[in-house]
Scaffold this motif. Structure first.
Motif, PDB file in Angstrom:
ATOM      1  N   HIS A   1     -14.423 -16.008 -12.156  1.00 16.56           N
ATOM      2  CA  HIS A   1     -15.686 -14.973 -11.818  1.00 16.56           C
ATOM      3  C   HIS A   1     -16.688 -14.495 -12.662  1.00 16.56           C
ATOM      4  O   HIS A   1     -17.778 -13.662 -11.745  1.00 16.56           O
ATOM      5  CB  HIS A   1     -15.443 -14.111 -10.841  1.00 16.56           C
ATOM      6  CG  HIS A   1     -15.169 -12.581 -12.290  1.00 16.56           C
ATOM      7  ND1 HIS A   1     -13.867 -12.518 -12.902  1.00 16.56           N
ATOM      8  CD2 HIS A   1     -15.046 -11.377 -12.198  1.00 16.56           C
ATOM      9  CE1 HIS A   1     -13.943 -11.657 -13.920  1.00 16.56           C
ATOM     10  NE2 HIS A   1     -14.716 -10.476 -13.101  1.00 16.56           N
ATOM     11  N   VAL A   2     -16.690 -15.032 -14.213  1.00 13.82           N
ATOM     12  CA  VAL A   2     -18.100 -15.163 -14.631  1.00 13.82           C
ATOM     13  C   VAL A   2     -18.507 -16.231 -15.653  1.00 13.82           C
ATOM     14  O   VAL A   2     -17.362 -16.916 -15.811  1.00 13.82           O
ATOM     15  CB  VAL A   2     -18.044 -13.367 -15.928  1.00 13.82           C
ATOM     16  CG1 VAL A   2     -19.044 -13.750 -16.665  1.00 13.82           C
ATOM     17  CG2 VAL A   2     -17.290 -12.751 -15.200  1.00 13.82           C
TER      18      VAL A   2
ATOM     19  N   TYR B   1     -10.322 -18.022 -17.944  1.00 12.44           N
ATOM     20  CA  TYR B   1     -10.589 -17.892 -19.655  1.00 12.44           C
ATOM     21  C   TYR B   1      -9.032 -18.484 -20.410  1.00 12.44           C
ATOM     22  O   TYR B   1      -9.417 -19.100 -20.634  1.00 12.44           O
ATOM     23  CB  TYR B   1     -10.641 -16.282 -19.600  1.00 12.44           C
ATOM     24  CG  TYR B   1     -11.631 -15.918 -19.421  1.00 12.44           C
ATOM     25  CD1 TYR B   1     -12.551 -17.154 -18.571  1.00 12.44           C
ATOM     26  CD2 TYR B   1     -11.844 -14.925 -18.613  1.00 12.44           C
ATOM     27  CE1 TYR B   1     -13.985 -16.978 -17.726  1.00 12.44           C
ATOM     28  CE2 TYR B   1     -13.195 -14.759 -17.840  1.00 12.44           C
ATOM     29  CZ  TYR B   1     -14.304 -15.537 -17.753  1.00 12.44           C
ATOM     30  OH  TYR B   1     -15.324 -15.237 -17.228  1.00 12.44           O
TER      31      TYR B   1
ATOM     32  N   GLY C   1     -10.039 -14.088 -12.781  1.00 15.91           N
ATOM     33  CA  GLY C   1     -10.369 -14.462 -14.313  1.00 15.91           C
ATOM     34  C   GLY C   1      -9.751 -14.731 -15.303  1.00 15.91           C
ATOM     35  O   GLY C   1      -9.955 -15.941 -16.014  1.00 15.91           O
ATOM     36  N   ALA C   2      -9.499 -13.531 -15.212  1.00 17.64           N
ATOM     37  CA  ALA C   2      -8.488 -13.916 -16.952  1.00 17.64           C
ATOM     38  C   ALA C   2      -7.642 -14.342 -16.958  1.00 17.64           C
ATOM     39  O   ALA C   2      -7.583 -15.630 -18.023  1.00 17.64           O
ATOM     40  CB  ALA C   2      -8.060 -12.228 -17.101  1.00 17.64           C
TER      41      ALA C   2
ATOM     42  N   GLY D   1     -19.686  -6.670 -13.173  1.00 21.18           N
ATOM     43  CA  GLY D   1     -18.196  -5.965 -12.679  1.00 21.18           C
ATOM     44  C   GLY D   1     -18.901  -4.735 -11.722  1.00 21.18           C
ATOM     45  O   GLY D   1     -19.578  -4.378 -11.736  1.00 21.18           O
TER      46      GLY D   1
ATOM     47  N   GLY E   1     -21.279 -12.314 -12.769  1.00 18.96           N
ATOM     48  CA  GLY E   1     -20.903 -12.105 -13.715  1.00 18.96           C
ATOM     49  C   GLY E   1     -20.980 -10.777 -14.356  1.00 18.96           C
ATOM     50  O   GLY E   1     -21.056 -10.300 -15.063  1.00 18.96           O
TER      51      GLY E   1
ATOM     52  N   ALA F   1     -10.297  -9.040 -11.594  1.00 19.22           N
ATOM     53  CA  ALA F   1     -10.579  -9.484 -13.319  1.00 19.22           C
ATOM     54  C   ALA F   1      -9.570 -10.318 -14.160  1.00 19.22           C
ATOM     55  O   ALA F   1      -9.656 -11.333 -14.159  1.00 19.22           O
ATOM     56  CB  ALA F   1     -10.195  -8.128 -13.412  1.00 19.22           C
TER      57      ALA F   1
ATOM     58  N   SER G   1     -13.723  -9.002 -22.419  1.00 20.08           N
ATOM     59  CA  SER G   1     -14.291  -8.117 -21.257  1.00 20.08           C
ATOM     60  C   SER G   1     -13.630  -8.297 -19.763  1.00 20.08           C
ATOM     61  O   SER G   1     -13.089  -7.012 -19.660  1.00 20.08           O
ATOM     62  CB  SER G   1     -15.456  -8.014 -21.753  1.00 20.08           C
ATOM     63  OG  SER G   1     -16.198  -8.483 -20.807  1.00 20.08           O
ATOM     64  N   THR G   2     -12.823  -9.017 -20.037  1.00 17.56           N
ATOM     65  CA  THR G   2     -12.784  -9.961 -18.841  1.00 17.56           C
ATOM     66  C   THR G   2     -11.128  -8.771 -18.771  1.00 17.56           C
ATOM     67  O   THR G   2     -10.422  -7.863 -17.886  1.00 17.56           O
ATOM     68  CB  THR G   2     -11.892 -10.586 -18.277  1.00 17.56           C
ATOM     69  OG1 THR G   2     -13.876 -11.498 -17.784  1.00 17.56           O
ATOM     70  CG2 THR G   2     -11.941 -10.965 -16.207  1.00 17.56           C
TER      71      THR G   2
END
Lengths: 246, 108
Positions: free
Chosen positions: B106-107, A188, A184-185, A149, A147, A181, A19-20
């Motif tokens: 950020h999550v 991940y 963050g991505a 958006g 967390g 985003a 989703s990010t």
């Protein structure tokens, strides 16, 4: 994201990662149309991105030290209040005469775009420059802490505090969310949470949807867009307060 | 892709920043979309290995696009000697870099 975990029963982290990246797809896909129409105010975006990016960093570092329930309720109430404000101004197609503050004049933040629907050029000024930056910092921190958006906070701040035209607010907010985003991505991705065969189809769908959606939005009336936006704000506010109380 | 450009502002010596960034984001999303589509096609045809690699490259291209956008905006501001805004871009890039290096998403 809830759809991904609930419907497809995939692990939370895989869903969050997908989703990010979808947020980046929304931001990037839609920005092309918005930039061509000059709806995006790149100067305002760069100014406010300082707030969102440092805020997101602070939020990510502080996550785990603060009481999440309290924060959900706090931000939920703030959002409900901003939804109420937006409801009051739902009939306004454009903000009235805005006197730019000193910082806004210094940074030359005012903008101008061609509204296809009204068939005329809209020149606008921006005010509330410093409060806007502070709100962006907290909206970035909220994204990092909870967390969520925080695009919805960004639009509200630009619309209600900085008095930008609603279309310019949505386009500029959309432009900004991709950057936070992306950081963050990358994280991940480095962790191996990105499962290409899961994320790929989702992201491609969102990317195509964003391109089409943006082309529709530039032709819509502001009051129509607000009609979509207000229920979304109210829904998000209720959901956040619920997550805090539950 | 080009829309009517009759409503331009007074011509400056450089192409406006919006048009440069629009082209960058357009190229980024087209590359990503093609790689994703071909990758998904390969997946349906049963070439799992190739598919996964193509999709991964497509996702990386998409993730890199917004970061490239901040970098490009910074370079444009430097070219226009708009030092204040160049500094804003630098602040954003630093915040992103620190976030990535710390490994804080950020999550969580």
């Amino acid at each position: 994201m809830p759809t991904l975990t609930l419907l497809f029963g995939m692990p939370m982290r895989t869903a969050v990662a997908a989703s990010t990246i979808s947020i980046i797809a929304t931001s990037t896909g839609a920005a092309v149309a918005f930039l061509h129409d000059r709806l995006t105010n790149t100067r305002v975006a760069m100014w406010l991105e300082m707030g969102t990016s440092t805020g997101a960093l602070t939020g990510a570092i502080l996550a785990g030290y603060l009481n999440q329930r309290f924060l959900f309720i706090l931000f939920g109430v703030l959002l409900a209040y901003s939804g109420y404000n937006m409801f009051k101004t739902r009939k306004a197609e454009l903000p009235g005469e805005v006197v730019p503050d000193r910082v806004s004049r210094r940074l030359d933040l005012g903008g101008s775009y061609y509204d296809r629907l009204l068939g005329k050029r809209i020149d606008y000024q921006v005010t509330g420059t410093l409060p806007g930056l502070v709100i962006m910092y907290f909206s970035g921190a909220a994204a990092g802490l909870l967390g969520i958006g925080a695009g919805i906070f960004k639009v509200s701040a630009m619309d209600q505090v900085m008095h930008m035209p609603f279309k310019a607010s949505t386009a500029t907010s959309n432009f900004m969310i991709g950057v936070t985003a992306a950081s963050g991505a990358v994280v991940y991705f480095a962790r191996g949470d990105v499962k290409p065969l899961v994320a790929g189809p989702v992201v491609l769908g969102v990317l195509l949807g964003a391109v089409v959606g943006a082309r529709l939005m530039v032709r819509m009336k502001t009051t129509t867009i607000r009609k979509f936006f207000i229920p979304l704000i109210i829904y998000t506010a209720i959901e956040m307060i619920y997550r805090g109380i539950r | 892709m080009m829309t009517e450009e009759t409503h331009r502002e007074a011509p400056s010596k450089h192409e406006p920043i919006e048009m440069i960034l629009a082209r960058l984001l357009f190229v980024g999303s087209v590359i990503a979309a093609i790689l994703l589509a071909v990758g998904i096609g390969a997946m349906l045809l049963g070439h799992g290995d190739v598919a996964s690699r193509l999709v991964t490259i497509g996702l990386v291209a998409l993730m890199a696009t917004p970061i490239m956008r901040v970098l490009t905006a910074g370079l444009i501001f430097v070219r226009e000697k708009d030092w204040l805004f160049a500094l804003f871009c630098l602040v954003v890039l630093c915040a992103l870099a620190v976030g990535i290096l710390l490994g804080h998403a950020h999550v969580e």
